[in-house]
Design a protein around this motif. Structure first.
Motif: not given
Length: 215
Positions: A39-41, A48-53, A55-59, A122-129
């Motif tokens: 739901w967040l992403k 009201l805003v395009p789907q998925g938009s 989260i990027w505006l908020f970031r 978020t980026v998932q380049v550091v993935t412990p476990g």
């Protein structure tokens, strides 16, 4: 600069409270947690805003607040150093709270761990476990099964809460809420309540995962 620092700080405290609320959904199980993450992403404020938009505006907005907060801190620190001819004397340091005296290095620690947190979840380049691409719930559970990560997370949360403890009082004072001795006591109590709430709220889920209560 003080007003900018106060307002951006309060925005980030509001974000921390929302983030804490979202983390606690892990106690409701994988379906509830993953639904919230989805739901967040994608769906928040849609259509009201395009789907998925959103989260990027908020970031982008949150990043702007962080940059403005750090810039204001740097400017105010520079002005403070320029305004005095010597370091604070011992009596001044005693009068300050420990949280106030550690605001600068605490802010650096928070910023550093925030980068790590984004690289992990978020980026998932550091993935412990865990391996990239799995569900949000699986990422959280597999990550916090690593004891060292829970310990590092606890240190970070302590730094965050110390920062918040002084920041709430300082921000509301800057914005004019410190009007009397009674108001000072209220602000001090409110700052402690928010700091303790954040510490318990953020740590209860990782500890529950580590102890096997969430799996």
């Amino acid at each position: 600069m003080k007003a900018v620092m106060a307002l951006t700080g309060l925005v980030m405290i509001g974000f921390l409270l929302m983030h804490m609320y979202g983390n606690l959904k892990a106690f409701l199980g994988a379906e509830a947690f993953d639904h919230y993450a989805h739901w967040l992403k994608t769906d928040i404020l849609y259509p009201l805003v395009p789907q998925g938009s959103f989260i990027w505006l908020f970031r982008a907005f949150l990043l702007l607040c962080i940059v403005a907060h750090m810039y204001a801190a740097a400017v105010l620190t520079g002005r403070a150093h320029a305004a005095r001819s010597s370091k604070y004397v011992t009596t001044d340091r005693i009068q300050q709270t420990y949280s106030a005296r550690t605001m600068r290095w605490g802010g650096v620690l928070i910023a550093g761990f925030l980068v790590f947190h984004l690289l992990q979840f978020t980026v998932q380049v550091v993935t412990p476990g865990f391996t990239p691409g799995i569900s949000a719930y699986q990422m959280v559970v597999l990550s916090f099964q690593q004891w060292w990560l829970v310990l590092a997370y606890a240190i970070w949360i302590v730094a965050v809460c110390m920062h918040v403890r002084h920041g709430v009082w300082s921000a509301l004072t800057t914005l004019g809420a410190h009007t009397s001795p009674g108001a000072r006591r209220f602000l001090d109590g409110l700052a402690w309540v928010i700091a303790v709430l954040l510490f318990v709220g953020f740590m209860i889920m990782p500890v529950a995962v580590l102890l096997g209560w969430i799996s």
